[in-house]
Write a protein that holds these residues in place. Structure first.
Motif, PDB file in Angstrom:
ATOM      1  N   ASN A  71      47.246  26.377  16.490  1.00 42.67           N
ATOM      2  CA  ASN A  71      46.660  27.585  17.066  1.00 42.67           C
ATOM      3  C   ASN A  71      46.000  28.413  15.973  1.00 42.67           C
ATOM      4  OD1 ASN A  71      47.530  27.275  19.844  1.00 42.67           O
ATOM      5  ND2 ASN A  71      49.602  27.678  19.107  1.00 42.67           N
ATOM      6  N   ARG A  72      44.723  28.714  16.146  1.00 41.22           N
ATOM      7  CA  ARG A  72      44.016  29.568  15.208  1.00 41.22           C
ATOM      8  C   ARG A  72      44.382  31.025  15.479  1.00 41.22           C
ATOM      9  NH1 ARG A  72      41.199  28.909  10.448  1.00 41.22           N
ATOM     10  NH2 ARG A  72      40.342  26.970  11.285  1.00 41.22           N
ATOM     11  N   GLU A  73      44.826  31.749  14.440  1.00 37.52           N
ATOM     12  CA  GLU A  73      45.164  33.160  14.548  1.00 37.52           C
ATOM     13  C   GLU A  73      44.361  33.917  13.504  1.00 37.52           C
ATOM     14  OE1 GLU A  73      49.385  33.625  14.245  1.00 37.52           O
ATOM     15  OE2 GLU A  73      49.779  32.500  16.102  1.00 37.52           O
ATOM     16  N   LYS A  74      43.176  34.440  13.930  1.00 40.06           N
ATOM     17  CA  LYS A  74      42.215  35.078  13.025  1.00 40.06           C
ATOM     18  C   LYS A  74      41.832  34.061  11.947  1.00 40.06           C
ATOM     19  CE  LYS A  74      43.697  39.781  14.037  1.00 40.06           C
ATOM     20  NZ  LYS A  74      44.189  41.070  13.511  1.00 40.06           N
ATOM     21  N   THR A 129      61.144  22.130  18.323  1.00 34.70           N
ATOM     22  CA  THR A 129      60.007  22.390  17.438  1.00 34.70           C
ATOM     23  C   THR A 129      60.299  23.561  16.507  1.00 34.70           C
ATOM     24  OG1 THR A 129      58.922  23.938  18.960  1.00 34.70           O
ATOM     25  CG2 THR A 129      58.376  21.588  19.209  1.00 34.70           C
ATOM     26  N   TYR A 130      59.490  23.671  15.475  1.00 32.98           N
ATOM     27  CA  TYR A 130      59.470  24.885  14.653  1.00 32.98           C
ATOM     28  C   TYR A 130      58.026  25.138  14.235  1.00 32.98           C
ATOM     29  CZ  TYR A 130      59.015  22.157  10.329  1.00 32.98           C
ATOM     30  OH  TYR A 130      58.569  21.309   9.343  1.00 32.98           O
ATOM     31  N   SER A 131      57.728  26.385  13.859  1.00 34.75           N
ATOM     32  CA  SER A 131      56.354  26.770  13.547  1.00 34.75           C
ATOM     33  C   SER A 131      56.246  27.418  12.178  1.00 34.75           C
ATOM     34  CB  SER A 131      55.816  27.740  14.607  1.00 34.75           C
ATOM     35  OG  SER A 131      55.829  27.153  15.883  1.00 34.75           O
ATOM     36  N   VAL A 132      55.095  27.204  11.549  1.00 33.45           N
ATOM     37  CA  VAL A 132      54.765  27.851  10.274  1.00 33.45           C
ATOM     38  C   VAL A 132      53.349  28.408  10.391  1.00 33.45           C
ATOM     39  CG1 VAL A 132      56.243  26.300   8.925  1.00 33.45           C
ATOM     40  CG2 VAL A 132      53.830  25.717   9.273  1.00 33.45           C
ATOM     41  N   ILE A 133      52.993  29.304   9.486  1.00 31.97           N
ATOM     42  CA  ILE A 133      51.636  29.850   9.456  1.00 31.97           C
ATOM     43  C   ILE A 133      51.019  29.569   8.100  1.00 31.97           C
ATOM     44  CG2 ILE A 133      50.242  31.957   9.491  1.00 31.97           C
ATOM     45  CD1 ILE A 133      52.080  33.075  11.591  1.00 31.97           C
ATOM     46  N   ALA A 134      49.811  29.009   8.118  1.00 32.69           N
ATOM     47  CA  ALA A 134      49.057  28.757   6.893  1.00 32.69           C
ATOM     48  C   ALA A 134      47.976  29.824   6.767  1.00 32.69           C
ATOM     49  CB  ALA A 134      48.437  27.364   6.925  1.00 32.69           C
ATOM     50  N   SER A 135      47.962  30.519   5.635  1.00 34.59           N
ATOM     51  CA  SER A 135      47.002  31.600   5.425  1.00 34.59           C
ATOM     52  C   SER A 135      45.624  31.042   5.084  1.00 34.59           C
ATOM     53  CB  SER A 135      47.478  32.506   4.291  1.00 34.59           C
ATOM     54  OG  SER A 135      47.421  31.801   3.058  1.00 34.59           O
TER      55      SER A 135
END
Length: 204
Positions: free
Chosen positions: A16-19, A57-63
């Protein structure tokens, strides 16, 4: 801090794209092992913190910065990623010190089947001068490996059957991009030498 010894792999479940960032959800292979929010896990050589966990599942965010210097922009749903949890100080360091801070990416340009092992050849986007040495350590997609030969842009490594089967190396093909982290000890030594010569060039 990591060792480059991959524990397991996980498939990308959702992107998922977040900004300017990307939220990546993985199938959770650590169901019988404790993981928690804010825990750092090495994903294909990239240190990312867990933002959300559920049973499967688990989630991470890549800057944005991470996306610019790694191969995460090439990820697709169902792609398989190498995973390693942070090392524990009371255990043996079986690989080498890996920070999970990717230096550059490289493209696979050749794969040779050596009847019991595989030779993978990579071409780096940046010059390798002073960054790697023959028989030195390197992390490729988070896997601790030994360099066989190298020149300004190209280097190769040998992959044994266990590593080939238990990491995502068995899925790699010519043209794929991989994450590269150079040996941190080598980087510090190189920087120290540069500073020495800069501060003492008039003396010599």
């Amino acid at each position: 801090m990591f060792t480059g010894i991959v524990e397991c792999t996980a498939k990308v479940h959702q992107l998922n794209r977040e900004k300017n960032n990307i939220c990546i959800t993985f199938n959770n292979p650590f169901l019988n092992k404790k993981i928690q929010i804010n825990q750092s896990i090495c994903h294909n050589g990239i240190c990312l913190s867990i933002m959300n966990i559920n049973k499967k599942t688990y989630s991470v965010i890549a800057s944005e910065e991470t996306l610019l210097c790694t191969n995460l922009n090439f990820l697709k749903i169902q792609d398989e990623v190498n995973l390693e949890r942070g090392m524990m100080l009371h255990e043996r360091l079986n690989g080498h010190i890996v920070q999970g801070h990717v230096d550059t990416i490289a493209r696979i340009i050749k794969i040779e089947n050596r009847n019991g092992s595989w030779l993978f050849f990579f071409k780096s986007k940046t010059k390798l001068n002073h960054r790697i040495v023959k028989k030195g350590s390197i992390a490729i997609n988070g896997v601790s490996l030994t360099i066989i030969t190298c020149n300004q842009y190209i280097f190769n490594v040998s992959i044994l059957p266990y590593t080939y089967e238990t990491t995502n190396f068995h899925l790699m093909k010519i043209g794929d991009m991989v994450n590269i982290e150079f040996d941190i000890l080598g980087k510090y030594i190189h920087q120290s030498i540069q500073r020495f010569w800069k501060n003492n060039r008039k003396t010599f």
